[in-house]
Design a protein around this motif. Sequence first.
Motif, PDB file in Angstrom:
ATOM      1  N   LEU A 180       0.826  -1.203   0.000  1.00  0.00           N
ATOM      2  CA  LEU A 180       0.000   0.000   0.000  1.00  0.00           C
ATOM      3  C   LEU A 180       0.864   1.258   0.000  1.00  0.00           C
ATOM      4  N   LEU A 181       1.949   1.262   0.755  1.00  0.00           N
ATOM      5  CA  LEU A 181       2.836   2.415   0.778  1.00  0.00           C
ATOM      6  C   LEU A 181       3.764   2.431  -0.425  1.00  0.00           C
ATOM      7  N   VAL A 182       4.198   1.281  -0.873  1.00  0.00           N
ATOM      8  CA  VAL A 182       5.159   1.225  -1.975  1.00  0.00           C
ATOM      9  C   VAL A 182       4.522   1.694  -3.282  1.00  0.00           C
ATOM     10  N   ASN A 183       3.335   1.175  -3.598  1.00  0.00           N
ATOM     11  CA  ASN A 183       2.703   1.504  -4.871  1.00  0.00           C
ATOM     12  C   ASN A 183       1.608   2.549  -4.757  1.00  0.00           C
ATOM     13  N   GLY A 184       1.226   2.898  -3.537  1.00  0.00           N
ATOM     14  CA  GLY A 184       0.173   3.883  -3.387  1.00  0.00           C
ATOM     15  C   GLY A 184      -1.161   3.349  -3.857  1.00  0.00           C
ATOM     16  N   ALA A 185      -2.161   4.204  -3.889  1.00  0.00           N
ATOM     17  CA  ALA A 185      -3.494   3.802  -4.321  1.00  0.00           C
ATOM     18  C   ALA A 185      -4.296   5.046  -4.652  1.00  0.00           C
ATOM     19  N   THR A 186      -5.268   4.860  -5.530  1.00  0.00           N
ATOM     20  CA  THR A 186      -6.205   5.934  -5.845  1.00  0.00           C
ATOM     21  C   THR A 186      -7.560   5.312  -6.125  1.00  0.00           C
ATOM     22  N   GLY A 187      -8.599   5.935  -5.634  1.00  0.00           N
ATOM     23  CA  GLY A 187      -9.936   5.399  -5.829  1.00  0.00           C
ATOM     24  C   GLY A 187     -10.984   6.361  -5.316  1.00  0.00           C
ATOM     25  N   ILE A 188     -12.149   6.334  -5.952  1.00  0.00           N
ATOM     26  CA  ILE A 188     -13.262   7.199  -5.571  1.00  0.00           C
ATOM     27  C   ILE A 188     -14.430   6.305  -5.187  1.00  0.00           C
ATOM     28  N   ALA A 189     -14.811   6.365  -3.936  1.00  0.00           N
ATOM     29  CA  ALA A 189     -15.956   5.615  -3.455  1.00  0.00           C
ATOM     30  C   ALA A 189     -17.151   6.555  -3.324  1.00  0.00           C
ATOM     31  N   VAL A 190     -18.135   6.167  -2.548  1.00  0.00           N
ATOM     32  CA  VAL A 190     -19.310   6.995  -2.320  1.00  0.00           C
ATOM     33  C   VAL A 190     -19.085   7.801  -1.054  1.00  0.00           C
ATOM     34  N   GLY A 191     -18.954   9.098  -1.211  1.00  0.00           N
ATOM     35  CA  GLY A 191     -18.760   9.960  -0.060  1.00  0.00           C
ATOM     36  C   GLY A 191     -17.347   9.986   0.465  1.00  0.00           C
ATOM     37  N   MET A 192     -16.427   9.292  -0.169  1.00  0.00           N
ATOM     38  CA  MET A 192     -15.032   9.296   0.270  1.00  0.00           C
ATOM     39  C   MET A 192     -14.141   8.896  -0.897  1.00  0.00           C
ATOM     40  N   ALA A 193     -12.872   9.181  -0.752  1.00  0.00           N
ATOM     41  CA  ALA A 193     -11.898   8.848  -1.794  1.00  0.00           C
ATOM     42  C   ALA A 193     -10.556   8.583  -1.123  1.00  0.00           C
ATOM     43  N   THR A 194      -9.679   7.910  -1.866  1.00  0.00           N
ATOM     44  CA  THR A 194      -8.323   7.671  -1.374  1.00  0.00           C
ATOM     45  C   THR A 194      -7.328   8.103  -2.432  1.00  0.00           C
ATOM     46  N   ASN A 195      -6.223   8.654  -1.990  1.00  0.00           N
ATOM     47  CA  ASN A 195      -5.152   9.076  -2.897  1.00  0.00           C
ATOM     48  C   ASN A 195      -3.848   8.973  -2.118  1.00  0.00           C
ATOM     49  N   MET A 196      -3.126   7.898  -2.339  1.00  0.00           N
ATOM     50  CA  MET A 196      -1.914   7.612  -1.575  1.00  0.00           C
ATOM     51  C   MET A 196      -0.718   7.630  -2.505  1.00  0.00           C
ATOM     52  N   ALA A 197       0.355   8.256  -2.065  1.00  0.00           N
ATOM     53  CA  ALA A 197       1.554   8.430  -2.889  1.00  0.00           C
ATOM     54  C   ALA A 197       2.448   7.195  -2.812  1.00  0.00           C
TER      55      ALA A 197
END
Length: 846
Positions: A180-197
């Motif tokens: 999760l930290l090495v490759n990060g993540a991006t995604g849009i859910a309902v009412g929330m989102a994630t954007n990890m470097a």
Amino acid sequence: MARRRSATRSPQNELPKDFTEHIVDVDVTQEMETSFLEYSYSVIYSRALPDARDGLKPVQRRILFMMDQMGLRPDRGHVKSARVVGEVMGKLHPHGDAAIYDAMVRMAQSFAMRVPLVDGHGNFGSLDDGPAAPRYTEARMAPAARTLTGDLDEDVVDFVPNYDNQFQQPAVLPAAYPNLLVNGATGIAVGMATNMAPHNMREVAAGARHLILNPEATLEELMRFIPGPDLPSGGRIVGLEGVRDAYRTGRGSFRTRATVSVEQVSPRKQGIVVTELPYMVGPEKVTEKIKDAVQAKKLAGISDVVDLTDRTNGLRLVIELKNGFNPQAVLAQLYKHTPLEESFGINNVALVEGQPRTMGLLELLRVYSDHRISVVRRRTAFRLAKRQNRLHLVEGLLIAILDIDEVIQIIRSSEETAEARDRLIAVFDLSRAQSEHILELRLRQLTKFSRIELEAERDTLQREIAELEAILGSETALRGVVADELTETAEKFGDERRTVLLEAEDLPAVTAENARGKKNAAPSVALEISDDPCWVFLSTTGRIARSAVRTPLADGSRRFKHDALTSVVPSTARGEIAAITSTGRMLRVSCVDVPVLQEFDGVPRLADGVPAADFLGLDKNETLVGLVPSNAVFAIGTADGVVKRVNPDYPLNLDQWPAIKLKDGDSVVGVGAAPVDAELVLVSSDAKLLHFPASAVRPQGRTAGGVAGMKLAADEHVIFFGAVAPSESTVVVTQARSDGQLPEMGEASVKVTPLSEFPAKGRATAGVRAQRLLAGETGLTLAWVGHGPGKAVSAAGVARSLPVEYGRRDGSGVGIDRAVAAVGPALRGLPVPGTTTNGESTAEDE
């Protein structure tokens, strides 16, 4: 408000007469709330957000698991991507094939993932273009992906049913590194989102190892190992306060900038060369934004943008600058108006025990470390149980082999297998598993060698069981195993940091004019280069450059490494000077076009200049003789002994014109500023030197052919001409060579003599002897007169030695091992003829 539900009546099939229609009234508000809640939960849990343990979304996890089940390992061949998509969609992921393929493509893109998990073969897209269809591409697991799915057959994680309960799939992957930290993540859910470097694997592994071995570690301790994100595209991160906020709270932002350098992209133009772009920014997008900003007049000073990116050299985007513009000021505008600078907002949202949570660095690593410790504990328990079972069977076999005759007798005398098993248990005190294993024993295993093998296997199993029990019995030992495996994985698949971290790098504001000299002025930089005084240099190796600001020459503060100087002309950054060629052409040179002389360790590097022939566009058989001020009288000397002082009456509408009218076969050999108090000096190939006052030659217009300067013997020619300021430090350097020797090969004789020893003669005379020629020497190959001590160099600009002691005017030279190709004057104490500056060649010995 209510909605009625009723049975649907098919027009083809009428309902039976005894059928009673049943209608249920449902509140629409409640129905919408319930349905939307179920949809939201499905998107959050099953699609958009990654699990904090393995850092994968469900579709990514299912792709890797299915590829592992299909045997698509790194040591095997690629298969069609459509086949992988079909298997995942049919067995595990009940969604569209486009979503599955998009997820697989992202895992194969090196510019999106810091450590790619899919090894793609074919067109998997770029930052500006999409991938080919799945029927055209092939894929298999990347080496690092095997560490995420490893040990799945050893009961390390729980398995759950697929969508139709026909297959089993892992709820989470074992994950040998914090993906999760090495490759990060991006995604849009309902009412929330994630954007990890993304981060560097080795740094993240070092931080996780420290936390595993020191469970009470603080965030500050972890940040010593993980200073900041490490983006796949490299670039620079400017301002780390936002990164620290994200590590503390899970939310923050930072700026990413392209990696750029200012280079001489052509003999007359500078350019900003981009070699690394911000994360997920493509060169086509940057080019389009630059062109739009130029057309909208938001950017100034840019003449062209050229994309030279290829697979061999990587990214190379050249932004050509117009002459007269400050590269740093243009770069500041580019950062402001184009994607060369982007902002990255960190929002560390991931699933923990099925619930979305916003986490800082410490919590993220703690969730992963707990997961990995659980994986290793379950794996160790699985291996322990497997070895204990095997040891139990081996011990039974050893008992049977010790009394094999009675075992055989019991088996032969038994009516059926169950009776034999029970009698073996009773006679030898075996377990049911041991007795059944003995019954399945092959006769070839009854040899003496098999007994030795079984005893060795028993000893090995006992040792391994003791080791596994020690791991399970000690929390410290268990954490040590996890930490060691993590370090091994990071060393195998990690690499060096690509992104440079900068605490702060605020560019100065761009202004139309410099704020220098104004009180309380904010730091600023002028968009256009100011008309500051400068020097323009021409080296003996034919390179031209200018200084950023004119510095004193006479105090020796300027030092030049290796190469000597042929011409040094005072001017201003936006001024003009003149270049004289061997054919007598005079070229107008705008100083702003001349590249700025770079310095290395405080020493100017003439090698960073550009070749004057390329800069001026000279003809094939034409050479640059020297540079002169455009507003002063200068003198020209030719090989036939003609001398001309030229008035500065240059046409304003021409870039080039003839400065002297040459006869057929004649060429210019020297040029220099020639005020009335200067001395004109000519040296011929037959070792004769003539000097006379510049006032003896009347200045002429540019179309004149000059006057007789030196009387020459048959087959002789002038090899040096210059205008010097006579002083005690002015010296004459001459070099004679034997006939037939190649330039700079073999020995030569060189002599250094003060110019004051040479009597002045009238114009158009033969002069006096400058060097006595030795046996075998047919004439001079080099002569130079200027401010001493002279600096001698080879044709490549490498320093050569000159005699330290002066020789007699008509004496012979001193032998040297390596011949000299050119000589330049010293710089310290340079006399100035007539004015405070001159066009004399200058240099200083190292």
